[in-house]
Design an enzyme around this catalytic site. Structure first.
Site, PDB file in Angstrom:
ATOM      1  N   LYS A   1       0.816  -1.216   0.000  1.00 13.88           N
ATOM      2  CA  LYS A   1       0.000   0.000   0.000  1.00 13.88           C
ATOM      3  C   LYS A   1       0.843   1.257   0.000  1.00 13.88           C
ATOM      4  O   LYS A   1       0.353   2.325  -0.334  1.00 13.88           O
ATOM      5  CB  LYS A   1      -0.939   0.016   1.219  1.00 13.88           C
ATOM      6  CG  LYS A   1      -2.088  -0.959   1.102  1.00 13.88           C
ATOM      7  CD  LYS A   1      -3.278  -0.500   1.919  1.00 13.88           C
ATOM      8  CE  LYS A   1      -4.434  -1.470   1.735  1.00 13.88           C
ATOM      9  NZ  LYS A   1      -5.608  -1.103   2.547  1.00 13.88           N
TER      10      LYS A   1
ATOM     11  N   LYS B   1      -5.540 -10.027  -7.664  1.00 10.80           N
ATOM     12  CA  LYS B   1      -6.692 -10.079  -6.766  1.00 10.80           C
ATOM     13  C   LYS B   1      -7.690  -8.984  -7.116  1.00 10.80           C
ATOM     14  O   LYS B   1      -7.298  -7.855  -7.397  1.00 10.80           O
ATOM     15  CB  LYS B   1      -6.159  -9.878  -5.336  1.00 10.80           C
ATOM     16  CG  LYS B   1      -7.193  -9.847  -4.252  1.00 10.80           C
ATOM     17  CD  LYS B   1      -6.568  -9.524  -2.897  1.00 10.80           C
ATOM     18  CE  LYS B   1      -6.298  -8.038  -2.734  1.00 10.80           C
ATOM     19  NZ  LYS B   1      -5.947  -7.654  -1.350  1.00 10.80           N
TER      20      LYS B   1
ATOM     21  N   LYS C   1     -10.632  -3.176  -4.187  1.00 13.28           N
ATOM     22  CA  LYS C   1     -11.302  -1.876  -4.225  1.00 13.28           C
ATOM     23  C   LYS C   1     -10.430  -0.835  -4.898  1.00 13.28           C
ATOM     24  O   LYS C   1     -10.927   0.142  -5.424  1.00 13.28           O
ATOM     25  CB  LYS C   1     -11.614  -1.406  -2.795  1.00 13.28           C
ATOM     26  CG  LYS C   1     -12.637  -2.263  -2.069  1.00 13.28           C
ATOM     27  CD  LYS C   1     -12.679  -1.917  -0.573  1.00 13.28           C
ATOM     28  CE  LYS C   1     -13.495  -2.926   0.216  1.00 13.28           C
ATOM     29  NZ  LYS C   1     -13.175  -2.958   1.639  1.00 13.28           N
TER      30      LYS C   1
HETATM   31  P1  TYM Z   1     -11.042  -5.650   3.461  1.00 17.54           P
HETATM   32  O1  TYM Z   1     -11.997  -4.580   3.875  1.00 17.54           O
HETATM   33  O2  TYM Z   1      -9.983  -5.312   2.480  1.00 17.54           O
HETATM   34  O3  TYM Z   1     -11.817  -6.888   2.853  1.00 17.54           O
HETATM   35  C1  TYM Z   1     -12.880  -7.511   3.542  1.00 17.54           C
HETATM   36  C2  TYM Z   1     -12.822  -9.015   3.338  1.00 17.54           C
HETATM   37  O4  TYM Z   1     -12.880  -9.336   1.953  1.00 17.54           O
HETATM   38  C3  TYM Z   1     -11.827 -10.233   1.629  1.00 17.54           C
HETATM   39  N1  TYM Z   1     -11.413 -10.011   0.240  1.00 17.54           N
HETATM   40  C4  TYM Z   1     -11.318 -10.961  -0.693  1.00 17.54           C
HETATM   41  N2  TYM Z   1     -11.551 -12.281  -0.642  1.00 17.54           N
HETATM   42  C5  TYM Z   1     -11.385 -12.990  -1.783  1.00 17.54           C
HETATM   43  N3  TYM Z   1     -11.000 -12.431  -2.948  1.00 17.54           N
HETATM   44  C6  TYM Z   1     -10.755 -11.112  -3.053  1.00 17.54           C
HETATM   45  N4  TYM Z   1     -10.393 -10.576  -4.208  1.00 17.54           N
HETATM   46  C7  TYM Z   1     -10.916 -10.319  -1.882  1.00 17.54           C
HETATM   47  N5  TYM Z   1     -10.747  -9.001  -1.627  1.00 17.54           N
HETATM   48  C8  TYM Z   1     -11.063  -8.833  -0.319  1.00 17.54           C
HETATM   49  C9  TYM Z   1     -10.724  -9.903   2.605  1.00 17.54           C
HETATM   50  O5  TYM Z   1      -9.821 -10.980   2.750  1.00 17.54           O
HETATM   51  C10 TYM Z   1     -11.495  -9.624   3.867  1.00 17.54           C
HETATM   52  O6  TYM Z   1     -11.784 -10.810   4.562  1.00 17.54           O
HETATM   53  N6  TYM Z   1      -7.738  -6.021   7.200  1.00 17.54           N
HETATM   54  C11 TYM Z   1      -9.107  -6.365   6.803  1.00 17.54           C
HETATM   55  C12 TYM Z   1     -10.167  -5.758   7.685  1.00 17.54           C
HETATM   56  C13 TYM Z   1     -10.075  -6.094   9.132  1.00 17.54           C
HETATM   57  C14 TYM Z   1     -10.316  -7.372   9.716  1.00 17.54           C
HETATM   58  C15 TYM Z   1     -10.161  -7.179  11.122  1.00 17.54           C
HETATM   59  C16 TYM Z   1     -10.613  -8.626   9.217  1.00 17.54           C
HETATM   60  C17 TYM Z   1      -9.808  -5.234  10.134  1.00 17.54           C
HETATM   61  N7  TYM Z   1      -9.874  -5.871  11.355  1.00 17.54           N
HETATM   62  C18 TYM Z   1     -10.330  -8.233  12.009  1.00 17.54           C
HETATM   63  C19 TYM Z   1     -10.767  -9.685  10.108  1.00 17.54           C
HETATM   64  C20 TYM Z   1     -10.623  -9.488  11.488  1.00 17.54           C
HETATM   65  C21 TYM Z   1      -9.323  -5.828   5.401  1.00 17.54           C
HETATM   66  O7  TYM Z   1      -8.643  -4.957   4.944  1.00 17.54           O
HETATM   67  O8  TYM Z   1     -10.390  -6.321   4.769  1.00 17.54           O
END
Ligand code: TYM
Length: 328
Positions: A112, A195, A198
């Site tokens: 990032k 992947k 967003k």
């Molecule tokens: P975030 O907001 O980027 O994404 C949310 C969830 O979507 C999954 N994801 C995907 N899964 C499969 N294929 C993809 N292309 C794809 N893009 C996104 C992510 O793996 C995620 O599960 N760091 C985390 C947010 C977070 C979190 C937590 C998660 C903050 N605290 C505590 C679990 C537990 C994140 O950026 O997710």
């Protein structure tokens, strides 16, 4: 019942199908078997600059999407992270247990921060995974349903829990990742080896975007050489990704789909996926709009969620501060 915690960032106007398949679908299913806590993690969102009004709006749209996708506020604790101070209270203790080099090995920061360079990134972006660990540990979660991209953060979370327990005595549950292999990584439609994310909206299928625009994206998705429709991630990443999506949206398994497409072309696969996606997204969008049209009810749900989340997370903070010698 075993506990689950997971979170999602409100950093876009819509979730995409990667978020849904990689995480939220499992969140919904786990409600049947687990005690579930789900959070819209707005504190994580501000690790990069956000417009305040837009962030507040996106947080509500995120919550409305989770409800519309099947998170049941009667069975799950659905809450906004910034309404529960325990997350940041615990994060500080976890930061003091994390090595500087250990934090520096987290690949998300490297990814990032490449554009601006590490020097121009916030310290919050650097400590992001430690706040995530605090999110999870605060609820003594047994399992964390996420996509493949979160695996390294969960490994850090486990290490921090174990380190805390060995230094101060058994206190924190060591969580297991819950990553469903078949949908752990959904790929970008224009670049099927990357992947879906967003931050590269060109190839993302957004749940709330106008359906005709998404149908167009599906029809122009990058496929592979040859004409055969078969699941083969190495040789046919584009087709395999489309098959994964179609499988989820129709409920047919991959071998059944492969058999059904025998002798047919990529155009047929895209057409069926476009129809299946439209059939999923159209009613979903109406349901989301319904939640957003009743802000009082949405506030009520999120306040009730925060009250319940605080009860659980405050208790962990109390135990942790006590063990560390802090005053509560
Ligand atoms: P975030 O907001 O980027 O994404 C949310 C969830 O979507 C999954 N994801 C995907 N899964 C499969 N294929 C993809 N292309 C794809 N893009 C996104 C992510 O793996 C995620 O599960 N760091 C985390 C947010 C977070 C979190 C937590 C998660 C903050 N605290 C505590 C679990 C537990 C994140 O950026 O997710």
């Amino acid at each position: 019942r075993p506990r689950v915690l997971s979170g999602i960032q409100p950093t876009a106007d819509s979730f995409h199908v990667g978020n849904y398949l990689g995480a939220i679908r499992q969140w919904v299913q786990l409600q049947d078997t687990h005690e579930t806590f789900y959070s819209v993690v707005d504190l994580h969102a501000i690790t990069v600059e956000q417009d305040p009004a837009q962030l507040r709006r996106r947080t509500r749209v995120a919550a409305a999407q989770l409800l519309a996708l099947g998170i049941d506020p009667e069975r799950s604790t659905l809450f906004v992270q910034s309404m529960v101070p325990a997350h940041t209270q615990l994060a500080w203790v976890m930061e003091c247990l994390t090595g500087f080099g250990e934090a520096g090995r987290m690949t998300q920061f490297k990814d990032k921060s490449v554009k601006g360079g590490a020097d121009r990134s916030s310290v919050g972006l650097f400590t992001y995974p430690i706040l995530q660990a605090a999110d999870i540990l605060a609820y003594q979660a047994d399992a964390v349903p996420v996509g493949e991209d979160q695996r390294q953060h969960l490994e850090l979370t486990r290490n921090l829990a174990q380190r805390f327990n060995s230094r101060y005595g058994p206190t924190l549950r060591v969580p297991e990742p819950y990553i469903l292999k078949s949908t752990a990584k959904i790929y970008d439609l224009t670049e099927p080896t990357a992947k879906m994310s967003k931050s590269s909206p060109g190839g993302a299928l957004d749940l709330l975007a106008p359906v005709p625009a998404m149908v167009k994206k599906i029809k122009s998705a990058v496929t592979d050489t040859g004409r055969e429709i078969r699941f083969d991630e190495a040789e046919k990443p584009g087709v395999s990704n489309l098959l994964t999506l179609l499988s989820v949206f129709t409920g047919s398994d991959i071998p059944t789909l492969e058999a059904g497409f025998e002798g047919r072309g990529y155009g047929d696969l895209k057409k069926e996926l476009a129809e299946a996606f439209a059939a999923f997204a159209t009613p979903l969008q109406a349901t989301v709009a319904g939640y957003l049209a009743d802000p009082v009810e949405l506030d009520r749900i999120l306040l009730a969620g925060a009250v319940r989340a605080r009860e659980v997370a405050d208790e962990t903070v109390r135990q942790v501060y006590d063990k560390v010698g802090l005053s509560v």
